[in-house]
Design a protein around this motif. Structure first.
Motif, PDB file in Angstrom:
ATOM      1  N   ALA A   1      -2.972   7.095  10.223  1.00 19.78           N
ATOM      2  CA  ALA A   1      -2.349   7.342  11.523  1.00 19.78           C
ATOM      3  C   ALA A   1      -0.988   7.989  11.310  1.00 19.78           C
ATOM      4  CB  ALA A   1      -2.208   6.038  12.309  1.00 19.78           C
ATOM      5  N   PRO A   2      -0.934   9.317  11.259  1.00 15.78           N
ATOM      6  CA  PRO A   2       0.357   9.991  11.070  1.00 15.78           C
ATOM      7  C   PRO A   2       1.066  10.231  12.399  1.00 15.78           C
ATOM      8  CG  PRO A   2      -1.400  11.593  10.976  1.00 15.78           C
ATOM      9  CD  PRO A   2      -2.050  10.267  11.255  1.00 15.78           C
ATOM     10  N   SER A   3       2.354  10.484  12.309  1.00 17.29           N
ATOM     11  CA  SER A   3       3.071  10.987  13.482  1.00 17.29           C
ATOM     12  C   SER A   3       3.075  12.507  13.383  1.00 17.29           C
ATOM     13  CB  SER A   3       4.485  10.405  13.552  1.00 17.29           C
ATOM     14  OG  SER A   3       5.233  10.759  12.402  1.00 17.29           O
ATOM     15  N   TRP A   4       4.133  13.160  13.790  1.00 21.20           N
ATOM     16  CA  TRP A   4       4.142  14.620  13.862  1.00 21.20           C
ATOM     17  C   TRP A   4       4.121  15.224  12.458  1.00 21.20           C
ATOM     18  CZ3 TRP A   4       8.760  18.248  14.945  1.00 21.20           C
ATOM     19  CH2 TRP A   4       8.288  19.532  15.252  1.00 21.20           C
ATOM     20  N   VAL A   5       3.058  15.978  12.169  1.00 28.28           N
ATOM     21  CA  VAL A   5       2.893  16.630  10.870  1.00 28.28           C
ATOM     22  C   VAL A   5       3.033  18.131  11.073  1.00 28.28           C
ATOM     23  CG1 VAL A   5       1.340  17.010   8.914  1.00 28.28           C
ATOM     24  CG2 VAL A   5       1.346  14.795  10.105  1.00 28.28           C
TER      25      VAL A   5
ATOM     26  N   ILE B   1     -13.006   8.030   5.614  1.00 24.42           N
ATOM     27  CA  ILE B   1     -11.643   8.034   6.138  1.00 24.42           C
ATOM     28  C   ILE B   1     -11.622   8.760   7.485  1.00 24.42           C
ATOM     29  CG2 ILE B   1      -9.261   8.753   5.725  1.00 24.42           C
ATOM     30  CD1 ILE B   1      -9.965   8.781   2.707  1.00 24.42           C
ATOM     31  N   PHE B   2     -11.059   8.130   8.482  1.00 24.72           N
ATOM     32  CA  PHE B   2     -10.877   8.747   9.799  1.00 24.72           C
ATOM     33  C   PHE B   2      -9.404   9.116   9.968  1.00 24.72           C
ATOM     34  CE2 PHE B   2     -14.805   6.475  10.482  1.00 24.72           C
ATOM     35  CZ  PHE B   2     -15.504   7.237  11.399  1.00 24.72           C
ATOM     36  N   MET B   3      -9.156  10.320  10.470  1.00 23.17           N
ATOM     37  CA  MET B   3      -7.795  10.719  10.783  1.00 23.17           C
ATOM     38  C   MET B   3      -7.521  10.353  12.239  1.00 23.17           C
ATOM     39  SD  MET B   3      -5.213  11.779   9.240  1.00 23.17           S
ATOM     40  CE  MET B   3      -6.209  12.128   7.777  1.00 23.17           C
ATOM     41  N   THR B   4      -6.766   9.304  12.434  1.00 24.21           N
ATOM     42  CA  THR B   4      -6.408   8.887  13.783  1.00 24.21           C
ATOM     43  C   THR B   4      -4.961   9.300  14.042  1.00 24.21           C
ATOM     44  OG1 THR B   4      -6.222   6.977  15.256  1.00 24.21           O
ATOM     45  CG2 THR B   4      -6.026   6.544  12.898  1.00 24.21           C
ATOM     46  N   SER B   5      -4.166   8.513  14.750  1.00 23.63           N
ATOM     47  CA  SER B   5      -2.814   8.933  15.113  1.00 23.63           C
ATOM     48  C   SER B   5      -1.992   7.726  15.561  1.00 23.63           C
ATOM     49  CB  SER B   5      -2.877   9.956  16.253  1.00 23.63           C
ATOM     50  OG  SER B   5      -1.610  10.191  16.813  1.00 23.63           O
TER      51      SER B   5
ATOM     52  N   ILE C   1     -26.708  17.713  -2.619  1.00 20.87           N
ATOM     53  CA  ILE C   1     -25.288  17.358  -2.675  1.00 20.87           C
ATOM     54  C   ILE C   1     -25.120  15.973  -2.053  1.00 20.87           C
ATOM     55  CG2 ILE C   1     -22.965  17.961  -1.904  1.00 20.87           C
ATOM     56  CD1 ILE C   1     -23.968  20.891  -1.743  1.00 20.87           C
ATOM     57  N   ILE C   2     -24.783  14.998  -2.853  1.00 25.93           N
ATOM     58  CA  ILE C   2     -24.589  13.626  -2.380  1.00 25.93           C
ATOM     59  C   ILE C   2     -23.094  13.404  -2.153  1.00 25.93           C
ATOM     60  CG2 ILE C   2     -25.035  11.199  -2.836  1.00 25.93           C
ATOM     61  CD1 ILE C   2     -27.544  12.976  -2.647  1.00 25.93           C
ATOM     62  N   ILE C   3     -22.729  13.073  -0.942  1.00 23.78           N
ATOM     63  CA  ILE C   3     -21.323  12.899  -0.588  1.00 23.78           C
ATOM     64  C   ILE C   3     -20.834  11.510  -0.982  1.00 23.78           C
ATOM     65  CG2 ILE C   3     -19.664  12.856   1.316  1.00 23.78           C
ATOM     66  CD1 ILE C   3     -20.716  15.647   0.568  1.00 23.78           C
ATOM     67  N   ASP C   4     -19.718  11.482  -1.709  1.00 23.29           N
ATOM     68  CA  ASP C   4     -19.080  10.218  -2.096  1.00 23.29           C
ATOM     69  C   ASP C   4     -17.950   9.833  -1.144  1.00 23.29           C
ATOM     70  OD1 ASP C   4     -20.270   9.766  -4.951  1.00 23.29           O
ATOM     71  OD2 ASP C   4     -19.612  11.858  -4.955  1.00 23.29           O
ATOM     72  N   ILE C   5     -17.285  10.842  -0.583  1.00 19.76           N
ATOM     73  CA  ILE C   5     -16.112  10.603   0.263  1.00 19.76           C
ATOM     74  C   ILE C   5     -16.217  11.482   1.503  1.00 19.76           C
ATOM     75  CG2 ILE C   5     -13.596  10.740   0.408  1.00 19.76           C
ATOM     76  CD1 ILE C   5     -13.687  10.593  -2.759  1.00 19.76           C
ATOM     77  N   LEU C   6     -16.126  10.875   2.668  1.00 22.00           N
ATOM     78  CA  LEU C   6     -16.141  11.616   3.935  1.00 22.00           C
ATOM     79  C   LEU C   6     -14.785  11.472   4.599  1.00 22.00           C
ATOM     80  CD1 LEU C   6     -17.458  13.112   6.344  1.00 22.00           C
ATOM     81  CD2 LEU C   6     -18.255  10.869   7.150  1.00 22.00           C
ATOM     82  N   VAL C   7     -14.181  12.601   4.971  1.00 23.53           N
ATOM     83  CA  VAL C   7     -12.910  12.588   5.694  1.00 23.53           C
ATOM     84  C   VAL C   7     -13.132  13.228   7.062  1.00 23.53           C
ATOM     85  CG1 VAL C   7     -10.493  13.266   5.704  1.00 23.53           C
ATOM     86  CG2 VAL C   7     -11.636  12.780   3.535  1.00 23.53           C
ATOM     87  N   ASN C   8     -13.123  12.413   8.098  1.00 22.77           N
ATOM     88  CA  ASN C   8     -13.270  12.895   9.466  1.00 22.77           C
ATOM     89  C   ASN C   8     -11.895  13.303   9.995  1.00 22.77           C
ATOM     90  OD1 ASN C   8     -16.153  12.534  10.211  1.00 22.77           O
ATOM     91  ND2 ASN C   8     -15.727  10.386   9.726  1.00 22.77           N
ATOM     92  N   ASN C   9     -11.541  14.548   9.756  1.00 21.48           N
ATOM     93  CA  ASN C   9     -10.214  15.024  10.151  1.00 21.48           C
ATOM     94  C   ASN C   9     -10.224  15.799  11.457  1.00 21.48           C
ATOM     95  OD1 ASN C   9      -7.341  15.935   9.679  1.00 21.48           O
ATOM     96  ND2 ASN C   9      -8.378  17.916   9.623  1.00 21.48           N
ATOM     97  N   VAL C  10     -11.362  16.377  11.820  1.00 19.10           N
ATOM     98  CA  VAL C  10     -11.409  17.278  12.969  1.00 19.10           C
ATOM     99  C   VAL C  10     -10.919  16.577  14.237  1.00 19.10           C
ATOM    100  CG1 VAL C  10     -13.776  16.713  13.643  1.00 19.10           C
ATOM    101  CG2 VAL C  10     -12.853  18.977  14.156  1.00 19.10           C
ATOM    102  N   GLY C  11     -10.192  17.315  15.065  1.00 12.89           N
ATOM    103  CA  GLY C  11      -9.684  16.739  16.303  1.00 12.89           C
ATOM    104  C   GLY C  11      -8.998  17.776  17.174  1.00 12.89           C
ATOM    105  N   ILE C  12      -9.014  17.559  18.463  1.00 12.79           N
ATOM    106  CA  ILE C  12      -8.314  18.421  19.411  1.00 12.79           C
ATOM    107  C   ILE C  12      -7.508  17.546  20.355  1.00 12.79           C
ATOM    108  CG2 ILE C  12     -10.035  20.273  19.330  1.00 12.79           C
ATOM    109  CD1 ILE C  12     -11.152  19.193  21.990  1.00 12.79           C
ATOM    110  N   GLN C  13      -6.563  18.158  21.077  1.00 13.76           N
ATOM    111  CA  GLN C  13      -5.787  17.386  22.042  1.00 13.76           C
ATOM    112  C   GLN C  13      -5.440  18.254  23.253  1.00 13.76           C
ATOM    113  OE1 GLN C  13      -2.225  16.594  19.592  1.00 13.76           O
ATOM    114  NE2 GLN C  13      -1.026  17.609  21.158  1.00 13.76           N
TER     115      GLN C  13
END
Length: 624
Positions: free
Chosen positions: A229-233, A184-188, A126-138
């Motif tokens: 960088a989203p705000s409150w989702v 893609i990184f999910m930041t804030s 399985i060759i990845i074309d798109i990586l989305v780093n969404n995982v996160g804790i706060q």
């Protein structure tokens, strides 16, 4: 350049300018340097057709929305999350689209889990074309006086270090396969807005700079690196946004689907072929709120409404926190059930047998063992660093703290507790007076990896598995992940099997002539003949447990008739002596281990994620 040449150049430029003014439609078409996506693909929802996408933390909210929106655009979805129920639900929803789907129950903050995920991808080509780093804790800890270094380490391990290690592996995959991919990184918005959650905000700020650094680093390979960088989702139970005054544009929280569509925008060549090093802010003007209020405070006709509005939002926030806490103890889990693959399976259980949850509220349960004389069950909570004691009437107490992150537990023939400890990387024995004896911590002058599970033979020999789950890659000293044997006098440790990738659960046959050991990496159970000197021979595969569902073979127990009970994908798998899969005890949470218990040894206790479950059986288990 002489005067004649200069005048000639001026004349040519004037002529060209005049022609452009009088005839603005160019006669020559520009040369197309970049292959573009046909507009029809946009209209047909095929922006990501055939692309392989890997999304972390995808079981709910933003991650789930990204998975769904990308599946709508024809992408094959591979995803991770730590909650098996969420993975199963998302798989079910994604399977309504004509794309490939596979979920992995993994904690991306742990390098060994990332290595496992990467190995599975490579194994299945399985060759990845798109990586989305969404995982996160706060964590919402405020102020330097409450500084907790453990909190900061956990935040950065999950939000920064884990995603960076995964990005390293996936970007190498893209480069070696000439994939002009997208990361893609999910930041804030908290990377630039002060909310007084310093650990969380700092981790997101770090991602903002990492995006720029990686964009430069990977640009020569045509790999784009961007962030959102989203705000409150958030949404309520009716999928409606929640009221919030800080969103200047719409006065409400952001629905997750808009973040999913933004991820599609950044992932697609059609829209973002030339976009890299960018963080796309989706906040409805939230980051502008303080500036607007400071410059032009709203004029209220009656201040009482202002304070009512503030109290309303405070109550909303408190209510959400209460719901989060209550969910831990009253979470609605899918009920357990017996899933038969053979008529024999139902004969193993009493009529109307039910899977009961007997304890919950833990972090990750493992290593159950029943103490017959004292009539109680011991089990580990690895990350909590505790061993708990549970009585048949439901009384729960702490048996040992700290437990040195103990995992597998068992008893020797004298009734003494034997424990595999991740924290100390050793196998220990608790003596009758409460003192601790180290049985194994070093082999050939090198530290063991992290002893995982353990069994004791009737002649006193102790066998244990030693995968590297409890350590970081740089801490590993052993070159192998082995299975070891300790002599009864504790004077000799030998390795009995050295070709496992991730050895895990193990159990003896009723006559102790065979030893079953599973390999979590290869997802199969092997069986070995035990020689008179205690060594193992004639290893062969007993059963291959690979399925397209989350879960791995782990803890294992055997009843007096030789039926094997092994935790795995979806629950506890049950096999007969011939290696036939009779059926599965489907558990509400991901199971890790199991043990026989109660006075008649006709109860199977199952440690599963945050809880301990129990089911009655007709055939007693082998007493320990």
């Amino acid at each position: 350049m002489n005067l004649k040449t200069k005048l000639n150049n001026i004349r040519m430029r004037f002529k060209a300018a005049s022609k452009a003014f009088l005839d603005p439609i160019p006669t020559l078409k520009p040369k197309i340097l970049v292959k573009t996506v046909e507009p029809s693909l946009v209209l047909d929802n095929q922006l990501l057709a055939g692309k392989n996408v890997l999304i972390t933390g995808a079981a709910k909210n933003i991650g789930k929305s990204i998975a769904i929106e990308m599946a709508k655009q024809g992408a094959n979805i591979f995803f991770t999350d730590i909650v098996e129920e969420g993975c199963l639900n998302l798989e079910k929803e994604l399977n309504t689209y004509p794309v490939k789907v596979r979920g992995f129950v993994l904690d991306i903050s742990k390098p060994e889990n990332i290595d496992y995920l990467y190995s599975i991808l490579k194994e299945n080509k399985i060759i990845i074309d798109i990586l989305v780093n969404n995982v996160g804790i706060q964590f919402e800890t405020i102020g330097i006086n409450k500084l907790d270094l453990g909190e900061w380490q956990k935040i950065f391990q999950t939000n920064v270090f884990g995603p960076m290690y995964l990005t390293k592996l996936i970007s190498q995959m893209m480069v070696s396969n000439s994939i002009q991919g997208s990361i893609i990184f999910m930041t804030s918005i908290h990377q630039e807005t002060v909310v007084r959650w310093p650990s969380y905000s700092s981790s997101k700020a770090a991602l903002g700079m990492i995006i720029k650094e990686l964009a430069v680093d990977l640009a020569p390979y045509k790999i784009r690196v961007n962030g959102i960088a989203p705000s409150w989702v958030a949404e309520d139970e009716q999928k409606q946004p929640l009221s919030i005054e800080y969103n200047l544009l719409h006065g409400c929280s952001i629905s997750p689907c808009y973040i999913g569509r933004a991820a599609v925008y950044l992932a697609s060549d059609y829209f973002s072929k030339f976009t890299t090093g960018t963080v796309l802010k989706i906040d409805g003007g939230t980051t502008l709120y303080n500036y607007r209020v400071a410059q032009n405070p709203p004029q209220l006709k009656n201040p009482i409404f202002f304070y009512i509005n503030i109290m309303f939002h405070i109550v909303q926030r408190i209510n959400r926190k209460i719901k989060r806490i209550a969910a831990i103890f009253t979470q609605k889990l899918a009920p357990g059930r017996l899933e038969a693959k053979s008529p024999t399976f139902k004969t193993l259980f009493p009529k109307n047998a039910k899977i009961k949850r007997v304890a919950t509220g833990f972090q990750f349960t493992e290593g159950p063992i029943w103490f017959t004389e004292e009539k109680y069950l011991l089990f580990s909570d690895i990350p909590a660093n505790k061993i708990y004691k549970l009585t048949p009437n439901g009384e729960l107490t702490i048996f040992r703290e700290p437990s040195h992150n103990s995992n597998g537990l068992t008893r020797d023939k004298q009734g003494r507790l034997i424990a595999c400890e991740h924290g100390t990387r050793q196998v220990t024995r608790t003596e009758k007076d409460g003192s601790i004896t180290v049985l194994a911590d070093i082999f050939q002058e090198k530290k063991l990896n992290s002893p995982n599970d353990v069994v004791v033979k009737s002649d006193g020999f102790i066998y244990f598995t030693d995968p590297p789950y409890g350590i970081k890659p740089e801490q590993q000293e052993q070159l192998i992940q082995g299975v070891y044997r300790i002599s009864p006098d504790n004077n000799e440790i030998i390795i009995v099997v050295d070709d496992f990738i991730k050895p895990n659960g193990l159990a003896f046959s009723p006559d102790e002539k065979k030893l079953y050991i599973d390999d979590s990496e290869r997802r199969h159970i092997r069986v070995f003949d035990i020689q008179s000197d205690g060594t193992l021979s004639n290893g062969r595969i007993f059963y291959d447990m690979k399925v397209e569902k989350p879960g791995l073979p782990d803890g294992m127990k055997i009843d007096v008739q030789g039926n094997i009970y092994c935790t795995g994908s979806g629950g506890v798998w049950v096999f007969d002596l011939a290696g036939n899969h009779l059926g599965t005890i489907v558990t509400p949470e991901v199971p890790a281990n199991c043990a026989w218990g109660d006075e008649d040894y006709q109860s199977l206790y199952i440690t599963a994620s945050t809880s301990v479950y129990k089911i009655r059986v007709n055939i007693p288990g082998i007493k320990v």
